[in-house]
Scaffold this motif. Structure first.
Motif, PDB file in Angstrom:
ATOM      1  N   MET A   1       7.293   9.885 -10.341  1.00  0.00           N
ATOM      2  CA  MET A   1       6.496   8.672 -10.177  1.00  0.00           C
ATOM      3  C   MET A   1       6.904   8.027  -8.854  1.00  0.00           C
ATOM      4  O   MET A   1       8.090   7.869  -8.579  1.00  0.00           O
ATOM      5  CB  MET A   1       6.747   7.732 -11.355  1.00  0.00           C
ATOM      6  N   PRO A   2       5.912   7.637  -8.025  1.00  0.00           N
ATOM      7  CA  PRO A   2       6.234   7.037  -6.735  1.00  0.00           C
ATOM      8  C   PRO A   2       6.888   5.666  -6.911  1.00  0.00           C
ATOM      9  O   PRO A   2       6.610   4.939  -7.865  1.00  0.00           O
ATOM     10  CB  PRO A   2       4.886   6.902  -6.041  1.00  0.00           C
ATOM     11  N   THR A   3       7.709   5.346  -5.961  1.00  0.00           N
ATOM     12  CA  THR A   3       8.385   4.040  -6.014  1.00  0.00           C
ATOM     13  C   THR A   3       7.389   2.952  -5.648  1.00  0.00           C
ATOM     14  O   THR A   3       6.293   3.221  -5.144  1.00  0.00           O
ATOM     15  CB  THR A   3       9.557   3.997  -5.015  1.00  0.00           C
ATOM     16  N   GLN A   4       7.817   1.739  -5.862  1.00  0.00           N
ATOM     17  CA  GLN A   4       6.943   0.601  -5.561  1.00  0.00           C
ATOM     18  C   GLN A   4       6.650   0.560  -4.057  1.00  0.00           C
ATOM     19  O   GLN A   4       5.524   0.268  -3.660  1.00  0.00           O
ATOM     20  CB  GLN A   4       7.597  -0.696  -6.019  1.00  0.00           C
ATOM     21  N   GLU A   5       7.617   0.852  -3.236  1.00  0.00           N
ATOM     22  CA  GLU A   5       7.405   0.859  -1.784  1.00  0.00           C
ATOM     23  C   GLU A   5       6.407   1.945  -1.377  1.00  0.00           C
ATOM     24  O   GLU A   5       5.556   1.723  -0.510  1.00  0.00           O
ATOM     25  CB  GLU A   5       8.733   1.060  -1.061  1.00  0.00           C
ATOM     26  N   GLU A   6       6.502   3.118  -2.005  1.00  0.00           N
ATOM     27  CA  GLU A   6       5.564   4.198  -1.695  1.00  0.00           C
ATOM     28  C   GLU A   6       4.135   3.813  -2.121  1.00  0.00           C
ATOM     29  O   GLU A   6       3.168   4.079  -1.400  1.00  0.00           O
ATOM     30  CB  GLU A   6       5.987   5.488  -2.396  1.00  0.00           C
ATOM     31  N   ARG A   7       4.043   3.203  -3.262  1.00  0.00           N
ATOM     32  CA  ARG A   7       2.733   2.776  -3.745  1.00  0.00           C
ATOM     33  C   ARG A   7       2.146   1.710  -2.831  1.00  0.00           C
ATOM     34  O   ARG A   7       0.950   1.736  -2.499  1.00  0.00           O
ATOM     35  CB  ARG A   7       2.850   2.244  -5.176  1.00  0.00           C
ATOM     36  N   LEU A   8       2.982   0.764  -2.409  1.00  0.00           N
ATOM     37  CA  LEU A   8       2.531  -0.281  -1.505  1.00  0.00           C
ATOM     38  C   LEU A   8       2.109   0.315  -0.158  1.00  0.00           C
ATOM     39  O   LEU A   8       1.083  -0.059   0.410  1.00  0.00           O
ATOM     40  CB  LEU A   8       3.628  -1.325  -1.308  1.00  0.00           C
ATOM     41  N   SER A   9       2.876   1.259   0.332  1.00  0.00           N
ATOM     42  CA  SER A   9       2.560   1.917   1.594  1.00  0.00           C
ATOM     43  C   SER A   9       1.226   2.661   1.493  1.00  0.00           C
ATOM     44  O   SER A   9       0.390   2.603   2.404  1.00  0.00           O
ATOM     45  CB  SER A   9       3.674   2.886   1.970  1.00  0.00           C
ATOM     46  N   LEU A  10       1.010   3.355   0.399  1.00  0.00           N
ATOM     47  CA  LEU A  10      -0.248   4.067   0.182  1.00  0.00           C
ATOM     48  C   LEU A  10      -1.429   3.095   0.105  1.00  0.00           C
ATOM     49  O   LEU A  10      -2.492   3.341   0.670  1.00  0.00           O
ATOM     50  CB  LEU A  10      -0.164   4.910  -1.090  1.00  0.00           C
TER      51      LEU A  10
ATOM     52  N   GLU B   1      -1.583   0.090   1.507  1.00  0.00           N
ATOM     53  CA  GLU B   1      -1.812  -0.424   2.857  1.00  0.00           C
ATOM     54  C   GLU B   1      -2.580   0.590   3.706  1.00  0.00           C
ATOM     55  O   GLU B   1      -3.479   0.229   4.468  1.00  0.00           O
ATOM     56  CB  GLU B   1      -0.492  -0.783   3.526  1.00  0.00           C
ATOM     57  N   GLN B   2      -2.233   1.843   3.568  1.00  0.00           N
ATOM     58  CA  GLN B   2      -2.919   2.900   4.315  1.00  0.00           C
ATOM     59  C   GLN B   2      -4.382   2.999   3.887  1.00  0.00           C
ATOM     60  O   GLN B   2      -5.282   3.111   4.717  1.00  0.00           O
ATOM     61  CB  GLN B   2      -2.202   4.242   4.105  1.00  0.00           C
ATOM     62  N   THR B   3      -4.611   2.954   2.597  1.00  0.00           N
ATOM     63  CA  THR B   3      -5.975   3.039   2.072  1.00  0.00           C
ATOM     64  C   THR B   3      -6.814   1.861   2.544  1.00  0.00           C
ATOM     65  O   THR B   3      -7.958   2.033   2.971  1.00  0.00           O
ATOM     66  CB  THR B   3      -5.949   3.100   0.530  1.00  0.00           C
TER      67      THR B   3
ATOM     68  N   ARG C   1     -11.082  -0.495   5.854  1.00  0.00           N
ATOM     69  CA  ARG C   1     -11.375  -1.825   6.409  1.00  0.00           C
ATOM     70  C   ARG C   1     -12.716  -1.869   7.140  1.00  0.00           C
ATOM     71  O   ARG C   1     -13.517  -2.781   6.901  1.00  0.00           O
ATOM     72  CB  ARG C   1     -10.240  -2.278   7.319  1.00  0.00           C
ATOM     73  N   PRO C   2     -13.023  -0.907   8.040  1.00  0.00           N
ATOM     74  CA  PRO C   2     -14.340  -0.979   8.710  1.00  0.00           C
ATOM     75  C   PRO C   2     -15.514  -0.896   7.731  1.00  0.00           C
ATOM     76  O   PRO C   2     -16.514  -1.609   7.885  1.00  0.00           O
ATOM     77  CB  PRO C   2     -14.331   0.229   9.651  1.00  0.00           C
ATOM     78  N   VAL C   3     -15.376  -0.055   6.742  1.00  0.00           N
ATOM     79  CA  VAL C   3     -16.449   0.078   5.748  1.00  0.00           C
ATOM     80  C   VAL C   3     -16.586  -1.214   4.951  1.00  0.00           C
ATOM     81  O   VAL C   3     -17.697  -1.712   4.728  1.00  0.00           O
ATOM     82  CB  VAL C   3     -16.164   1.267   4.801  1.00  0.00           C
ATOM     83  N   LEU C   4     -15.473  -1.776   4.549  1.00  0.00           N
ATOM     84  CA  LEU C   4     -15.501  -3.025   3.787  1.00  0.00           C
ATOM     85  C   LEU C   4     -16.080  -4.160   4.620  1.00  0.00           C
ATOM     86  O   LEU C   4     -16.829  -4.996   4.113  1.00  0.00           O
ATOM     87  CB  LEU C   4     -14.101  -3.380   3.294  1.00  0.00           C
ATOM     88  N   ARG C   5     -15.758  -4.187   5.895  1.00  0.00           N
ATOM     89  CA  ARG C   5     -16.296  -5.211   6.791  1.00  0.00           C
ATOM     90  C   ARG C   5     -17.821  -5.093   6.848  1.00  0.00           C
ATOM     91  O   ARG C   5     -18.539  -6.094   6.794  1.00  0.00           O
ATOM     92  CB  ARG C   5     -15.706  -5.056   8.189  1.00  0.00           C
TER      93      ARG C   5
END
Length: 75
Positions: free
Chosen positions: A1-10, A12-14, A19-23
């Motif tokens: 299971m990924p750590t909380q930092e790995e999940r947060l990093s993923l 942020e990357q996603t 972001r351009p599509v959401l904008r």
């Protein structure tokens, strides 16, 4: 299971990737909201005008009825 930092990093990357599509989606939704709001106002104005015309036609019908009753020969 990924750590909380790995999940947060993923996450942020996603978010960065989408972001351009959401904008664009936000921009288009804003335009649609404006159009819908304008259409609601237009429909309300048309509805009010139709109500006024209906009232005028009712008055005209009453007046025509009075005129026709005056034109009928007495029984």
């Amino acid at each position: 299971m990924p750590t909380q930092e790995e999940r947060l990093s993923l996450l942020e990357q996603t978010v960065a990737e989408y972001r351009p599509v959401l904008r664009d989606v936000v921009y288009e939704l804003t335009i649609v909201k404006g159009l819908v709001t304008d259409q609601v106002r237009s429909i309300a104005a048309v509805t009010d005008q139709l109500r006024q015309m209906d009232q005028r036609l009712d008055r005209l019908e009453q007046q025509m009825g009075q005129i026709l009753s005056l034109l009928q020969p007495p029984s």
